[in-house]
Design an enzyme around this catalytic site. Sequence first.
Site, PDB file in Angstrom:
ATOM      1  CD  GLN A 118      41.252 100.202  37.409  1.00  0.00           C
ATOM      2  OE1 GLN A 118      41.833 101.192  37.828  1.00  0.00           O
ATOM      3  NE2 GLN A 118      40.282  99.617  38.064  1.00  0.00           N
TER       4      GLN A 118
HETATM    5  N1  LIG Z   1      27.166  91.584  28.960  1.00  0.00           N
HETATM    6  C1  LIG Z   1      28.246  91.077  29.558  1.00  0.00           C
HETATM    7  N2  LIG Z   1      28.866  91.778  30.531  1.00  0.00           N
HETATM    8  C2  LIG Z   1      29.960  91.226  31.099  1.00  0.00           C
HETATM    9  C3  LIG Z   1      30.474  89.953  30.729  1.00  0.00           C
HETATM   10  N3  LIG Z   1      31.572  89.695  31.465  1.00  0.00           N
HETATM   11  C4  LIG Z   1      31.726  90.751  32.272  1.00  0.00           C
HETATM   12  N4  LIG Z   1      30.764  91.675  32.068  1.00  0.00           N
HETATM   13  C5  LIG Z   1      30.624  92.967  32.743  1.00  0.00           C
HETATM   14  O1  LIG Z   1      31.768  93.745  32.437  1.00  0.00           O
HETATM   15  C6  LIG Z   1      32.150  94.529  33.572  1.00  0.00           C
HETATM   16  C7  LIG Z   1      33.574  94.250  33.952  1.00  0.00           C
HETATM   17  O2  LIG Z   1      33.679  92.901  34.407  1.00  0.00           O
HETATM   18  P1  LIG Z   1      34.910  92.417  35.300  1.00  0.00           P
HETATM   19  O3  LIG Z   1      34.767  90.956  35.457  1.00  0.00           O
HETATM   20  O4  LIG Z   1      35.036  93.237  36.525  1.00  0.00           O
HETATM   21  O5  LIG Z   1      36.117  92.784  34.332  1.00  0.00           O
HETATM   22  P2  LIG Z   1      37.678  92.704  34.660  1.00  0.00           P
HETATM   23  O6  LIG Z   1      38.348  92.320  33.387  1.00  0.00           O
HETATM   24  O7  LIG Z   1      37.930  91.826  35.832  1.00  0.00           O
HETATM   25  O8  LIG Z   1      38.008  94.218  35.003  1.00  0.00           O
HETATM   26  P3  LIG Z   1      39.222  94.842  35.848  1.00  0.00           P
HETATM   27  O9  LIG Z   1      39.151  94.293  37.224  1.00  0.00           O
HETATM   28  O10 LIG Z   1      38.970  96.321  35.797  1.00  0.00           O
HETATM   29  O11 LIG Z   1      40.499  94.476  35.158  1.00  0.00           O
HETATM   30  C8  LIG Z   1      31.150  94.187  34.673  1.00  0.00           C
HETATM   31  O12 LIG Z   1      30.134  95.149  34.664  1.00  0.00           O
HETATM   32  C9  LIG Z   1      30.602  92.838  34.254  1.00  0.00           C
HETATM   33  O13 LIG Z   1      29.288  92.607  34.728  1.00  0.00           O
HETATM   34  C10 LIG Z   1      29.776  89.238  29.684  1.00  0.00           C
HETATM   35  O14 LIG Z   1      30.132  88.134  29.253  1.00  0.00           O
HETATM   36  N5  LIG Z   1      28.686  89.856  29.138  1.00  0.00           N
END
Ligand SMILES: Nc1nc2c(ncn2[C@@H]2O[C@H](COP(=O)(O)OP(=O)(O)OP(=O)(O)O)[C@@H](O)[C@H]2O)c(=O)[nH]1
Length: 268
Positions: free
Chosen positions: A152
């Site tokens: 974020q």
């Molecule tokens: N369709 C799809 N959704 C995904 C994929 N990877 C992650 N998501 C979705 O994207 C959203 C964010 O995923 P996170 O893994 O929390 O992303 P992050 O980069 O760690 O996010 P922050 O903690 O906010 O920095 C979630 O709703 C996941 O389910 C993917 O390969 N395909």
Amino acid sequence: MGLLTILKKVKEDEKEIRLLILGLDNAGKTSITKKFLGQPVETVEPTLGFSIQTLDYIVRNSNSGSREHTNGLDSDTTKTAATETIAEGEQEQKDNNNDNDNNEKDTTTTTIDHGAIQQCISTNNAVPPAAFSNCHDDEQLYRLHLWDIGGQSSIRAYWRNYFEKTDGLIFVIDSSDKHRMELVQEELSTLLQQERLQGATLLVLANKQDLKNALTSDEIATELGLNSKIQYRNRHWAIYGCSAMSGQGLPEALEWLVQDITSRIFLF
Ligand SMILES: Nc1nc2c(ncn2[C@@H]2O[C@H](COP(=O)(O)OP(=O)(O)OP(=O)(O)O)[C@@H](O)[C@H]2O)c(=O)[nH]1
């Protein structure tokens, strides 16, 4: 002191590798980390601080083929640029304790090898048994420390607190988030200017390839200027399309990263 001497850090016997996982919020960093660990990815929460996970990764030497695997680097969805690494500058030792007091800190150790990770990713099974840690003569164990930092905008200011001793930077992109590609490009470009990341191998993961509107890894490579910008010329980098949901692309990507880092920093 020759360039090779400067570049090849001898890490004694510990064979520890520090991987920093960065990218904008919602890119999929935590989901990918969980997939590497064989954990379910259905429920993930935004990371408000950071999480450290440890993964024991076994590489089989040439006789068993793993070292010789090309990782499909010539495939349509993958591009690599393997060039000579620039010298690392004098790195000022900084305390990683940062001023983000509310950081989540989660530490887990998982033992895994490439074959196992493939199985783990595709089935979501529990992590493989610890027997994998009993390496044979033709195997080498590496301990990967995965630092998943929140993406974020309010947290990005703290990314710099985690740069120290980074061997590999995994930069995760939501390939369907077309409107933020310019911001992605700016954030990555800023990161690569950091002196403490100069020697780090760069793995770009074009995540969410399962979504219909996702840009391909080739399109993202063009958006980022991976093949054209001067700042990538002296950097070991690769881009892989992947999906944290299905696990597609992740084993090959991690294998490339470990291979590149180990051939660069370990003498023995
Ligand atoms: N369709 C799809 N959704 C995904 C994929 N990877 C992650 N998501 C979705 O994207 C959203 C964010 O995923 P996170 O893994 O929390 O992303 P992050 O980069 O760690 O996010 P922050 O903690 O906010 O920095 C979630 O709703 C996941 O389910 C993917 O390969 N395909």
